[in-house]
Scaffold this motif. Structure first.
Motif, short mmCIF file in Angstrom:
data_model
loop_
_atom_site.label_atom_id
_atom_site.label_comp_id
_atom_site.label_asym_id
_atom_site.label_seq_id
_atom_site.Cartn_x
_atom_site.Cartn_y
_atom_site.Cartn_z
N MET A 1 57.97 -39.85 13.79
CA MET A 1 56.74 -40.43 13.31
C MET A 1 55.78 -40.52 14.51
N THR A 2 54.54 -40.15 14.31
CA THR A 2 53.53 -40.24 15.36
C THR A 2 52.53 -41.33 15.00
N LEU A 3 52.28 -42.22 15.95
CA LEU A 3 51.30 -43.29 15.77
C LEU A 3 50.19 -43.08 16.80
N SER A 4 48.94 -43.16 16.36
CA SER A 4 47.81 -42.95 17.26
C SER A 4 46.71 -43.96 16.99
N ASN A 5 45.96 -44.26 18.05
CA ASN A 5 44.70 -44.96 17.89
C ASN A 5 43.73 -44.38 18.91
N GLU A 6 42.61 -45.05 19.16
CA GLU A 6 41.60 -44.50 20.06
C GLU A 6 42.04 -44.46 21.52
N PHE A 7 43.14 -45.16 21.86
CA PHE A 7 43.59 -45.23 23.25
C PHE A 7 44.79 -44.35 23.56
N THR A 8 45.67 -44.14 22.59
CA THR A 8 46.92 -43.44 22.90
C THR A 8 47.60 -42.88 21.66
N THR A 9 48.61 -42.10 21.91
CA THR A 9 49.48 -41.57 20.87
C THR A 9 50.92 -41.76 21.32
N VAL A 10 51.78 -42.25 20.43
CA VAL A 10 53.20 -42.36 20.73
C VAL A 10 53.99 -41.71 19.59
N ILE A 11 55.14 -41.18 19.98
CA ILE A 11 56.07 -40.61 19.00
C ILE A 11 57.28 -41.54 18.93
N VAL A 12 57.65 -41.95 17.74
CA VAL A 12 58.78 -42.85 17.53
C VAL A 12 59.82 -42.10 16.70
N GLU A 13 61.06 -42.06 17.21
CA GLU A 13 62.11 -41.36 16.48
C GLU A 13 63.44 -42.08 16.64
N LYS A 14 64.26 -41.99 15.61
CA LYS A 14 65.62 -42.53 15.65
C LYS A 14 66.53 -41.43 16.15
N ILE A 15 67.33 -41.76 17.19
CA ILE A 15 68.25 -40.78 17.74
C ILE A 15 69.67 -41.34 17.72
N ARG A 16 70.64 -40.45 17.81
CA ARG A 16 72.05 -40.85 17.89
C ARG A 16 72.55 -40.53 19.29
N THR A 17 73.25 -41.50 19.90
CA THR A 17 73.89 -41.29 21.19
C THR A 17 75.37 -41.59 21.01
N ARG A 18 76.17 -41.33 22.04
CA ARG A 18 77.60 -41.65 21.92
C ARG A 18 77.83 -43.16 21.88
N ASN A 19 76.81 -43.94 22.22
CA ASN A 19 76.91 -45.40 22.17
C ASN A 19 76.21 -45.99 20.95
N GLY A 20 75.84 -45.15 20.01
CA GLY A 20 75.20 -45.65 18.79
C GLY A 20 73.77 -45.18 18.66
N GLU A 21 73.10 -45.71 17.66
CA GLU A 21 71.72 -45.32 17.37
C GLU A 21 70.75 -46.00 18.33
N ARG A 22 69.67 -45.30 18.61
CA ARG A 22 68.61 -45.82 19.47
C ARG A 22 67.27 -45.46 18.85
N LEU A 23 66.25 -46.20 19.22
CA LEU A 23 64.88 -45.83 18.86
C LEU A 23 64.24 -45.27 20.12
N ARG A 24 63.82 -44.02 20.06
CA ARG A 24 63.14 -43.39 21.21
C ARG A 24 61.64 -43.47 21.00
N ILE A 25 60.95 -44.00 21.99
CA ILE A 25 59.49 -44.09 21.97
C ILE A 25 58.99 -43.22 23.12
N THR A 26 58.14 -42.26 22.79
CA THR A 26 57.65 -41.30 23.78
C THR A 26 56.13 -41.33 23.82
N SER A 27 55.60 -41.31 25.04
CA SER A 27 54.16 -41.16 25.23
C SER A 27 53.92 -39.75 25.77
N PRO A 28 53.58 -38.79 24.92
CA PRO A 28 53.46 -37.41 25.37
C PRO A 28 52.36 -37.21 26.41
N ARG A 29 51.30 -37.96 26.33
CA ARG A 29 50.18 -37.80 27.27
C ARG A 29 50.58 -38.24 28.67
#
Length: 83
Positions: A1-29
């Motif tokens: 999922m991509t969230l944006s406003n006038e200041f920034t854009t972030v990508i939010v995704e659910k990932i699986r690791t060997r230690n369980g699920e995580r929420l990854r938040i990425t700032s591509p810019r």
């Protein structure tokens, strides 16, 4: 999922690791990314809006004398150069 406003854009995704699920938040810019586990996410819910406002006041750490500090919005809008 991509969230944006006038200041920034972030990508939010659910990932699986060997230690369980995580929420990854990425700032591509800016090229930053963080993986948060459920407890870390829950800890975010304990915070007030004032906590996040203080974080954005000095987004790169505490202010020190002699350090040229710019608001995050200046860095994002003008590409981090001398604006």
């Amino acid at each position: 999922m991509t969230l944006s406003n006038e200041f920034t854009t972030v990508i939010v995704e659910k990932i699986r690791t060997r230690n369980g699920e995580r929420l990854r938040i990425t700032s591509p810019r800016l090229g930053y990314s963080i993986d948060l586990d459920p407890l870390e996410l829950e800890a975010l819910t304990w915070q007030t809006v004032d906590t996040f406002s203080r974080l954005l006041h000095t987004p790169y750490g505490p202010e020190e004398e002699g350090v040229d500090v710019h608001p995050l919005s200046d860095l994002v809008l003008f590409g981090g150069g001398d604006a």
